[in-house]
Design an enzyme around this catalytic site. Structure first.
Site, PDB file in Angstrom:
ATOM      1  N   GLU A  89     -51.468   6.525 -19.169  1.00 14.35           N
ATOM      2  CA  GLU A  89     -51.927   7.340 -18.039  1.00 14.35           C
ATOM      3  C   GLU A  89     -51.770   8.840 -18.272  1.00 14.35           C
ATOM      4  O   GLU A  89     -51.129   9.529 -17.478  1.00 14.35           O
ATOM      5  CB  GLU A  89     -51.190   6.877 -16.768  1.00 14.35           C
ATOM      6  CG  GLU A  89     -51.423   5.394 -16.509  1.00 14.35           C
ATOM      7  CD  GLU A  89     -50.647   4.824 -15.332  1.00 14.35           C
ATOM      8  OE1 GLU A  89     -49.891   5.578 -14.700  1.00 14.35           O
ATOM      9  OE2 GLU A  89     -50.794   3.623 -15.059  1.00 14.35           O
ATOM     10  N   GLU A 108     -54.990  -4.412 -17.520  1.00 10.47           N
ATOM     11  CA  GLU A 108     -54.235  -4.664 -16.284  1.00 10.47           C
ATOM     12  C   GLU A 108     -55.166  -5.129 -15.176  1.00 10.47           C
ATOM     13  O   GLU A 108     -55.091  -4.666 -14.032  1.00 10.47           O
ATOM     14  CB  GLU A 108     -53.491  -3.388 -15.856  1.00 10.47           C
ATOM     15  CG  GLU A 108     -52.593  -2.829 -16.941  1.00 10.47           C
ATOM     16  CD  GLU A 108     -51.712  -1.667 -16.481  1.00 10.47           C
ATOM     17  OE1 GLU A 108     -51.619  -1.411 -15.263  1.00 10.47           O
ATOM     18  OE2 GLU A 108     -51.126  -1.015 -17.362  1.00 10.47           O
TER      19      GLU A 108
HETATM   20  O1  G3I Z   1     -35.574  -2.870 -10.634  1.00  8.29           O
HETATM   21  C1  G3I Z   1     -35.570  -2.137  -9.418  1.00  8.29           C
HETATM   22  C2  G3I Z   1     -34.471  -2.559  -8.556  1.00  8.29           C
HETATM   23  O2  G3I Z   1     -33.251  -2.229  -9.165  1.00  8.29           O
HETATM   24  C3  G3I Z   1     -34.614  -1.920  -7.181  1.00  8.29           C
HETATM   25  O3  G3I Z   1     -33.665  -2.428  -6.356  1.00  8.29           O
HETATM   26  C4  G3I Z   1     -35.976  -2.232  -6.589  1.00  8.29           C
HETATM   27  C5  G3I Z   1     -36.205  -1.569  -5.244  1.00  8.29           C
HETATM   28  O4  G3I Z   1     -37.568  -1.393  -4.968  1.00  8.29           O
HETATM   29  O5  G3I Z   1     -36.927  -1.771  -7.448  1.00  8.29           O
HETATM   30  C6  G3I Z   1     -36.871  -2.392  -8.717  1.00  8.29           C
HETATM   31  O6  G3I Z   1     -37.770  -1.836  -9.557  1.00  8.29           O
HETATM   32  C7  G3I Z   1     -39.105  -1.887  -9.175  1.00  8.29           C
HETATM   33  C8  G3I Z   1     -39.853  -2.556 -10.314  1.00  8.29           C
HETATM   34  O7  G3I Z   1     -41.227  -2.459 -10.074  1.00  8.29           O
HETATM   35  C9  G3I Z   1     -39.473  -4.016 -10.477  1.00  8.29           C
HETATM   36  O8  G3I Z   1     -39.821  -4.732  -9.344  1.00  8.29           O
HETATM   37  C10 G3I Z   1     -39.539  -0.451  -9.021  1.00  8.29           C
HETATM   38  O9  G3I Z   1     -38.932   0.104  -7.881  1.00  8.29           O
HETATM   39  C11 G3I Z   1     -41.030  -0.425  -8.862  1.00  8.29           C
HETATM   40  O10 G3I Z   1     -41.454   0.937  -8.866  1.00  8.29           O
HETATM   41  C12 G3I Z   1     -41.675  -1.133 -10.033  1.00  8.29           C
HETATM   42  O11 G3I Z   1     -43.046  -1.113  -9.818  1.00  8.29           O
HETATM   43  C13 G3I Z   1     -43.806  -1.317 -10.989  1.00  8.29           C
HETATM   44  C14 G3I Z   1     -44.671  -0.086 -11.217  1.00  8.29           C
HETATM   45  O12 G3I Z   1     -45.535  -0.306 -12.308  1.00  8.29           O
HETATM   46  C15 G3I Z   1     -43.833   1.121 -11.560  1.00  8.29           C
HETATM   47  O13 G3I Z   1     -43.215   0.958 -12.785  1.00  8.29           O
HETATM   48  C16 G3I Z   1     -44.673  -2.537 -10.769  1.00  8.29           C
HETATM   49  O14 G3I Z   1     -43.861  -3.701 -10.697  1.00  8.29           O
HETATM   50  C17 G3I Z   1     -45.657  -2.671 -11.924  1.00  8.29           C
HETATM   51  O15 G3I Z   1     -46.584  -3.679 -11.647  1.00  8.29           O
HETATM   52  C18 G3I Z   1     -46.421  -1.359 -12.086  1.00  8.29           C
HETATM   53  O16 G3I Z   1     -47.243  -1.465 -13.207  1.00  8.29           O
HETATM   54  C19 G3I Z   1     -48.058  -0.341 -13.489  1.00  8.29           C
HETATM   55  C20 G3I Z   1     -48.223  -0.258 -14.991  1.00  8.29           C
HETATM   56  O17 G3I Z   1     -46.971  -0.197 -15.613  1.00  8.29           O
HETATM   57  C21 G3I Z   1     -49.066   0.941 -15.387  1.00  8.29           C
HETATM   58  N1  G3I Z   1     -50.326   0.894 -14.704  1.00  8.29           N
HETATM   59  C22 G3I Z   1     -50.277   0.766 -13.265  1.00  8.29           C
HETATM   60  C23 G3I Z   1     -49.458  -0.462 -12.875  1.00  8.29           C
HETATM   61  C24 G3I Z   1     -49.461  -0.653 -11.377  1.00  8.29           C
HETATM   62  O18 G3I Z   1     -48.820   0.403 -10.717  1.00  8.29           O
END
Ligand code: G3I
Length: 625
Positions: A445, A551
């Site tokens: 990105e 994705e």
């Molecule tokens: O692991 C933490 C946990 O410790 C915490 O308590 C909890 C509270 O919300 O969050 C947990 O982490 C979350 C993680 O997903 C695992 O569930 C993060 O907050 C959350 O931000 C994270 O979201 C991910 C997001 O990327 C940000 O990294 C999504 O699952 C994931 O599907 C999404 O994937 C992205 C790709 O990497 C890049 N392209 C876009 C795509 C969708 O946004």
């Protein structure tokens, strides 16, 4: 819940209690060797540490079939998220500003937004009950509706049947800190015309701690799960006590053959493992007992729907067999630690039957993998690689250099040192997985919507050269792997795609290595720019680059049906198959159960692992020659 989501909010006192609890949790009741790496001097050291090597996990804690699972060695916090509690200074600034959403077609000169009167920030002592009456006003005189954005645990928002509602809440020790509580008022004429008004509630400890009532502990919420008969099931059960102590969990009637162990790293988590041998609804009572007053308990039922093995049979050939006939790979993004979920076994077998390439959805993100300088958490990715190897799946590494999900030590790092941090990170991660990963999202990105380069800690430190440097290093470390730039919102015409093409042209002029472009494709059923998608693919192919659909998911919007969703999947797959440079199609997730957009049911499998029409549509597209 899985262990990376154990502490969604870390209030000040909670954080301290938690840290000390985690230190004593080491070893647990699993009989594993206590962690030798809790020496605090390790944390913060810049050099990569050998202490990061994962260790074997006792199978009582997972339901992996056909591959063995490792876990992090230490009892330290999984992720040190110093998620910014709101500061005292912000609190003192007074009531945060309301956010007004004005939909198209609203004339704000004749119809003013609803608003709240008489709200202010407030300070409360843990144990006190607060009551706040919300009475939204509409300048045109009607009664606006309203709803709270999210209620804190134990809070209620009750209708007074006179146009007002009352927020009642008794914060306890775990709530010490500043909470933002938001209520949204809806314009009576147009419910999309809204005013969201936050207030800040600061909870402090009273002088006399004994004035805080001791409440009964509870069990953290679980989803509804489906399992296949005779598959192993694990429930990670987490006790919650709002007083900040750790409850004990008990299962009065353990299912036959079940084990029930305290987690080796997280004291408040107990892991129940058993193998259901009969079909039907299994309900297990779990009792949470207060650690201060043992007579204080709650019992909650945990349920599981167990289906016969043939309930998961699917008609036709597996996707990977069909895809391989068409010279494309087909895959998915794997939920982190799926083998710690109750339905992990059917998750794994569904994936293994259908797919030949997998991306870790989260475990390779820098904030997780490298949360502190020199400290790495490899276990989740190691396990995914083991799963992939056991099932002849390729692994798609994601993402090496991204602007999001960065650890605090990077976002707050000295700008001049970031290039070193980036290259050390790339080296450590690519070297570890060099034999396992065949495709890397090296740059994730990089583009802003207007076609310029997106602002990031990397751009700030190295300018656009961060892209050249990372790709060049990646090629050296993994000469045989495909190295990609992965981007979203490039499946249609516009300045973002044009900017990406310009970036690619510049890289190619400078002889920077690059093998392909990842098109993310998080779309909604309303997506209809298929001609533009095809044209964008052609532009990338014309640059001698491969195309990866990295994705893909199709969210149901409005009243869209799963049949319309299927049609969108089919068109995207067709467009890939018509383009010889399109090498892989991966969905972002396996089942709607765990999709990052689970509210929109965007995937090929539903929450009970049943194939949706979209699955058949992908099969059909892959079958036609
Ligand atoms: O692991 C933490 C946990 O410790 C915490 O308590 C909890 C509270 O919300 O969050 C947990 O982490 C979350 C993680 O997903 C695992 O569930 C993060 O907050 C959350 O931000 C994270 O979201 C991910 C997001 O990327 C940000 O990294 C999504 O699952 C994931 O599907 C999404 O994937 C992205 C790709 O990497 C890049 N392209 C876009 C795509 C969708 O946004």
């Amino acid at each position: 819940m899985h262990l990376n989501s154990i502490h969604p909010r870390l209030p000040l006192v909670g954080l301290l209690v938690l840290a000390s609890q985690l230190m004593v949790a080491c070893g647990g009741s699993s009989g594993e060797t206590p962690d030798p790496t809790t020496d605090p001097s390790v944390v913060g050291s810049e050099a990569p540490s050998a202490d990061d090597q994962p260790i074997t996990e006792d199978p009582a804690f997972n339901n992996a079939v056909g591959f063995s699972v490792v876990r992090e060695p230490g009892a330290r916090l999984a992720v040190v998220e110093v998620d910014p509690e709101i500061s005292d200074a912000t609190f003192e600034l007074g009531l945060p500003e309301a956010v007004i959403t004005v939909p198209e077609g609203v004339d704000t000169t004749t119809n003013q937004a609803p608003f709240f009167e008489d709200l202010q920030n407030l300070t409360v002592e843990a144990g006190e009950i607060i009551e706040i009456v919300y009475r939204p006003q509409d300048p045109e005189g009607e009664l606006p509706g309203m709803f709270p954005e999210k209620l804190p645990q134990g809070g209620t928002f009750d209708d007074n049947f006179d146009g007002s509602k009352t927020f009642r809440w008794q914060p306890l020790q775990m709530d010490v800190g500043i909470l933002k509580f938001t209520v949204t008022a809806l314009d009576p004429e147009n419910s999309l015309y809204r005013t969201s008004q936050p207030i800040l509630i600061k909870t402090v400890l009273p002088e006399d701690l004994s004035s805080i009532p001791n409440v009964a502990p509870t069990l953290d919420t679980l989803l509804t799960y489906t399992a296949r008969v005779n598959d192993p099931v694990v429930f990670e059960l987490k006790g919650i006590d709002l007083n900040g102590t750790v409850p004990t969990l008990e299962v009065p009637n353990l299912p036959a053959g079940a084990t029930f162990n305290q987690h080796p790293r997280f004291e408040e988590v107990f892991v129940l493992k058993f193998t259901p041998t009969t079909v039907g609804e299994t309900v297990i009572d779990v009792l949470a007992r207060d650690s201060v007053d043992s007579s204080l308990t709650t019992t909650e039922a945990v349920s599981l729907s167990v289906l016969a093995a043939d309930a998961f049979d699917r008609d036709g050939s597996a996707l990977k067999a069909l895809a391989s006939n068409r010279n494309v790979q087909i895959g998915f993004a794997a939920l982190q630690s799926f083998y710690h979920q109750p339905d992990g076994a059917i998750y794994a077998s569904t994936a293994a039957q259908e797919y030949d390439i997998v991306t870790p959805e989260n475990s390779m993100k820098m904030d997780y993998l490298n949360p502190e300088p020199g400290r790495y958490q490899f276990a989740a990715t190691d396990n995914l690689v083991a799963f992939a190897n056991a099932n002849a799946m390729a692994v798609h590494g994601h993402p090496l250099v991204w602007y999001r999900q960065l650890p605090t030590w990077i976002t707050s790092s000295v700008v001049a040192e970031r290039e070193t941090h980036m290259s050390e990170y790339i080296e450590r991660v690519m070297t570890r997985y060099a034999d396992d990963v065949s495709v890397w999202d090296v740059i994730n990105e990089p583009m802003a919507d207007d076609g310029s380069l997106r602002d990031s800690v990397w751009l700030e430190a190295m300018g656009s050269e961060y892209i050249d440097k990372a790709l060049t290093q990646a090629r050296t470390l993994a000469p045989a792997a495909a190295i990609l730039i992965n981007e979203f919102d490039i499946g249609f015409a516009g300045p973002k795609f044009d900017g990406l093409v310009e970036l690619v042209d510049g890289l190619q002029e400078r002889d920077v290595p690059l093998d392909g472009i990842g098109f993310q494709m998080h779309v909604f059923t309303s997506f209809n720019q298929f001609d533009e998608l095809e044209a964008n693919f052609a532009q990338i192919a014309a640059r001698d680059l491969d195309i990866y659909i990295t994705e893909l998911d199709v969210s149901l919007d409005g009243s869209a049906t799963i049949v319309e969703q299927a049609a969108a999947y089919q068109q995207v797959v067709n467009i890939c198959l018509e383009q010889v440079r399109c090498k892989a199609i991966q969905t972002w997730g396996l089942t709607d159960q765990y999709s990052f957009r689970s509210n929109f049911d965007p995937l090929l499998f539903d929450r009970a692992y049943q194939a949706k029409p979209a699955y058949g549509a992908v099969q059909d597209a892959l079958s036609v020659n």
